[in-house]
Write a protein that holds these residues in place. Structure first.
Motif, PDB file in Angstrom:
ATOM      1  N   GLY A  21      39.279  19.524  24.834  1.00  0.00           N
ATOM      2  CA  GLY A  21      39.095  20.677  25.570  1.00  0.00           C
ATOM      3  C   GLY A  21      38.875  20.712  27.022  1.00  0.00           C
ATOM      4  N   GLY A  25      38.816  22.558  29.766  1.00  0.00           N
ATOM      5  CA  GLY A  25      38.409  23.715  30.391  1.00  0.00           C
ATOM      6  C   GLY A  25      36.972  23.176  31.243  1.00  0.00           C
ATOM      7  N   ASP A  53      44.064  18.574  24.492  1.00  0.00           N
ATOM      8  CA  ASP A  53      44.102  20.083  24.598  1.00  0.00           C
ATOM      9  C   ASP A  53      45.035  20.256  24.072  1.00  0.00           C
ATOM     10  N   ASN A 100      46.889  23.195  25.261  1.00  0.00           N
ATOM     11  CA  ASN A 100      47.526  23.400  26.263  1.00  0.00           C
ATOM     12  C   ASN A 100      48.465  21.988  26.712  1.00  0.00           C
ATOM     13  N   ARG A 139      48.393  21.494  30.700  1.00  0.00           N
ATOM     14  CA  ARG A 139      47.197  21.148  31.271  1.00  0.00           C
ATOM     15  C   ARG A 139      46.562  19.787  31.076  1.00  0.00           C
ATOM     16  N   CYS A 151      34.348  20.488  23.944  1.00  0.00           N
ATOM     17  CA  CYS A 151      34.336  21.453  25.064  1.00  0.00           C
ATOM     18  C   CYS A 151      35.143  22.559  24.280  1.00  0.00           C
ATOM     19  N   HIS A 201      33.232  24.350  17.558  1.00  0.00           N
ATOM     20  CA  HIS A 201      32.095  23.257  17.750  1.00  0.00           C
ATOM     21  C   HIS A 201      31.957  22.425  16.666  1.00  0.00           C
ATOM     22  N   ASN A 220      23.480  21.656  30.893  1.00  0.00           N
ATOM     23  CA  ASN A 220      23.626  21.060  32.049  1.00  0.00           C
ATOM     24  C   ASN A 220      22.377  21.431  33.207  1.00  0.00           C
ATOM     25  N   ASP A 274      26.493  33.233  25.619  1.00  0.00           N
ATOM     26  CA  ASP A 274      26.997  32.506  26.725  1.00  0.00           C
ATOM     27  C   ASP A 274      26.153  31.978  27.832  1.00  0.00           C
TER      28      ASP A 274
HETATM   29  N1  LIG Z   1      27.493  24.269  29.933  1.00  0.00           N
HETATM   30  C1  LIG Z   1      28.169  25.061  30.838  1.00  0.00           C
HETATM   31  O1  LIG Z   1      27.606  25.633  31.621  1.00  0.00           O
HETATM   32  C2  LIG Z   1      29.278  25.533  30.292  1.00  0.00           C
HETATM   33  C3  LIG Z   1      30.365  26.280  31.309  1.00  0.00           C
HETATM   34  C4  LIG Z   1      31.512  26.906  30.703  1.00  0.00           C
HETATM   35  C5  LIG Z   1      31.841  26.811  29.218  1.00  0.00           C
HETATM   36  N2  LIG Z   1      30.930  26.237  28.564  1.00  0.00           N
HETATM   37  C6  LIG Z   1      31.260  25.983  26.967  1.00  0.00           C
HETATM   38  O2  LIG Z   1      32.324  25.152  26.720  1.00  0.00           O
HETATM   39  C7  LIG Z   1      32.926  25.642  25.581  1.00  0.00           C
HETATM   40  C8  LIG Z   1      34.685  25.742  26.252  1.00  0.00           C
HETATM   41  O3  LIG Z   1      34.701  26.952  27.276  1.00  0.00           O
HETATM   42  P1  LIG Z   1      35.526  26.739  28.493  1.00  0.00           P
HETATM   43  O4  LIG Z   1      35.045  27.767  29.483  1.00  0.00           O
HETATM   44  O5  LIG Z   1      35.855  25.414  28.724  1.00  0.00           O
HETATM   45  O6  LIG Z   1      36.765  27.379  27.551  1.00  0.00           O
HETATM   46  P2  LIG Z   1      38.350  27.469  28.200  1.00  0.00           P
HETATM   47  O7  LIG Z   1      38.958  28.458  27.441  1.00  0.00           O
HETATM   48  O8  LIG Z   1      38.375  27.623  29.779  1.00  0.00           O
HETATM   49  O9  LIG Z   1      38.872  26.090  27.978  1.00  0.00           O
HETATM   50  C9  LIG Z   1      39.001  25.518  26.538  1.00  0.00           C
HETATM   51  C10 LIG Z   1      39.953  24.636  26.524  1.00  0.00           C
HETATM   52  O10 LIG Z   1      40.154  24.240  25.212  1.00  0.00           O
HETATM   53  C11 LIG Z   1      41.582  24.048  24.682  1.00  0.00           C
HETATM   54  N3  LIG Z   1      41.554  24.360  23.469  1.00  0.00           N
HETATM   55  C12 LIG Z   1      41.363  25.528  22.466  1.00  0.00           C
HETATM   56  N4  LIG Z   1      41.504  25.262  21.400  1.00  0.00           N
HETATM   57  C13 LIG Z   1      41.665  23.887  21.152  1.00  0.00           C
HETATM   58  C14 LIG Z   1      41.901  23.096  20.023  1.00  0.00           C
HETATM   59  N5  LIG Z   1      41.929  23.548  18.886  1.00  0.00           N
HETATM   60  N6  LIG Z   1      42.146  21.703  20.400  1.00  0.00           N
HETATM   61  C15 LIG Z   1      42.103  21.182  21.663  1.00  0.00           C
HETATM   62  N7  LIG Z   1      42.055  21.956  22.642  1.00  0.00           N
HETATM   63  C16 LIG Z   1      41.685  23.392  22.383  1.00  0.00           C
HETATM   64  C17 LIG Z   1      42.154  25.145  25.539  1.00  0.00           C
HETATM   65  O11 LIG Z   1      43.492  25.049  25.645  1.00  0.00           O
HETATM   66  C18 LIG Z   1      41.382  25.108  26.846  1.00  0.00           C
HETATM   67  O12 LIG Z   1      41.832  24.289  27.930  1.00  0.00           O
HETATM   68  C19 LIG Z   1      32.380  26.961  25.310  1.00  0.00           C
HETATM   69  O13 LIG Z   1      31.834  26.526  24.157  1.00  0.00           O
HETATM   70  C20 LIG Z   1      31.479  27.457  26.517  1.00  0.00           C
HETATM   71  O14 LIG Z   1      30.407  28.108  25.823  1.00  0.00           O
HETATM   72  C21 LIG Z   1      29.435  25.609  28.795  1.00  0.00           C
END
Ligand SMILES: NC(=O)c1ccc[n+]([C@@H]2O[C@H](COP(=O)([O-])OP(=O)(O)OC[C@H]3O[C@@H](n4cnc5c(N)ncnc54)[C@H](O)[C@@H]3O)[C@@H](O)[C@H]2O)c1
Length: 363
Positions: free
Chosen positions: A12, A14, A36, A38, A41, A73, A79, A125, A179
């Motif tokens: 993942g 993001g 990922d 995508n 990406r 991620c 998860h 974090n 969140d």
């Molecule tokens: N600790 C922090 O501060 C923080 C910040 C942002 C997000 N998060 C957490 O991180 C996790 C992801 O959030 P995000 O903001 O990165 O989301 P996002 O949607 O921006 O990114 C998720 C990524 O995962 C990919 N993805 C989705 N399903 C998939 C799969 N089955 N296999 C492979 N890749 C897949 C998507 O294409 C995308 O690139 C969430 O649990 C969120 O709560 C935590």
């Protein structure tokens, strides 16, 4: 102690980008695989980081690529299944917050990590900042006396995430509370040494997201979301077994100071009050300590040094170091589960309209 550099992976991309930075800058682990769905990406980032092993299917990556540790991620609902698959493949896991949308899934993850003797770290974090660490040390040193009240909040004026899955309960498990609230509730529990929670009472509201208002990255004329079925604001009252309590608030959207993104953790003690206040992710002027000296009120303004790796980068470094040197797992799954129990009970309380009692947790 493990002599070689560990092999790491990120699933993942993001927030996974921040994990990747940790793998790429740690002396103890290297980034060898990324995944990922995508494709664009995936290829762009993997090329930028020079990562040879690239997958769009994380199950195949886990089956085919030997790794020591991997970051999960993905959207919250994935998860548990991804963590379980990684643990079964013999890997240590860093899972993003929230650990999972339900207590049942979080327990399954924790049980599997223990059964398989693998580490499970939750990516809190904010624990990897000098100001939160200073405040925790103040509490633990007794400088606040007995802490009797925590007030925690993360409030955004316009902050409903633009990414679709955040607003879909089936993928996220909830809105602002799961969140953002999870971060500040975790911080307060961590600073206070994880006291048992006895009862919680919560309320949620859904006022902006369904109307396609106050979404990050929204442009005039954008069509409304296909679905938005989570809360964009929540409050909670959390009673602790040690006699203290916590007031919690999380909002993705509200009418307040434009562009406000405001994190606050306030711990009131019999000898002093410590306040963490992070405004719009800035690191300056985040701390206050209020006490009395010689009978007069005193305000202390600490200035922690923000140097070196922090946040996600630091937490990846920390886990890799702990694996290599056989040290205890920081922010382990049991602490992740503690916050999920509170969140699940808050949602249940909001649904049924009364307080929910929690049994002491077996950990
Ligand atoms: N600790 C922090 O501060 C923080 C910040 C942002 C997000 N998060 C957490 O991180 C996790 C992801 O959030 P995000 O903001 O990165 O989301 P996002 O949607 O921006 O990114 C998720 C990524 O995962 C990919 N993805 C989705 N399903 C998939 C799969 N089955 N296999 C492979 N890749 C897949 C998507 O294409 C995308 O690139 C969430 O649990 C969120 O709560 C935590």
């Amino acid at each position: 102690m493990v002599e070689t550099v560990l092999r790491g992976g990120v699933i993942g991309l993001g927030i996974g980008k921040s994990h990747a930075k940790g793998y790429r800058t740690s002396p103890d682990v290297e980034l060898v695989a990324v995944c990922d769905t995508n494709e664009e990406r995936l290829q762009t980032l993997a090329a930028e980081w020079d990562v040879p092993v690239r997958y769009t299917d994380y199950k195949r990556m886990l089956e085919e690529t030997p790794l020591d540790m991997v970051s999960i991620c993905l959207p919250n609902a994935l998860h548990a299944e991804a963590t379980l698959a990684a643990l079964k493949a013999g890997m240590h896991v860093v899972c993003e917050k929230p650990m999972a949308p339900t207590v049942a899934e979080a327990r399954q993850m924790l049980d599997a990590a223990r059964r398989l003797n693998r580490r499970l770290m939750i990516a809190y974090n904010f624990r990897y900042r000098p100001d939160t660490q200073w405040m925790k040390n103040m509490v633990q040193s007794g400088a606040l006396g007995t802490v009797f009240q925590a007030q925690v909040s993360w409030r955004r004026e316009t902050g409903i995430p633009g990414s679709g899955w955040f607003g879909e309960k089936g993928l996220s498990g909830g809105g602002a509370l799961i969140d953002l609230g999870v971060h500040v509730i975790d911080l307060a529990l961590w600073m206070m040494g994880f006291p048992d929670v006895t009862t919680v009472s919560g309320d949620t509201r859904m006022l902006f997201g369904q109307r396609n208002l106050k979404t990050w990255g929204r442009h005039p004329g954008d069509r409304a979301r296909d679905s938005f079925d989570v809360e964009d604001g929540a409050v909670g009252f959390i009673r602790l077994a040690n006699g203290a309590h916590m007031l919690a608030q999380a909002t993705w959207a509200e009418h307040t100071q434009p562009q406000q993104d405001d994190i606050r953790v306030e711990l009131q003690g019999t000898e002093g009050t410590a306040v963490l206040h992070i405004r719009n992710y800035r690191n300056d002027d985040t701390l206050r300590f209020y006490t009395e000296m010689q009978g007069e009120p005193v305000t202390v303004i600490p200035s922690p040094r923000f140097g070196g790796p922090q946040g996600h980068e630091a937490l990846i470094h920390d886990l890799a170091r702990c694996i290599k040197h056989d040290l205890p797992t920081p922010t382990d799954g049991a602490q992740g589960l503690a916050a999920i129990r509170v969140l699940e009970a808050l949602y249940e309380s909001a649904r049924v309209g009364h307080e929910i009692a929690l049994e002491p947790e077996r950990v």
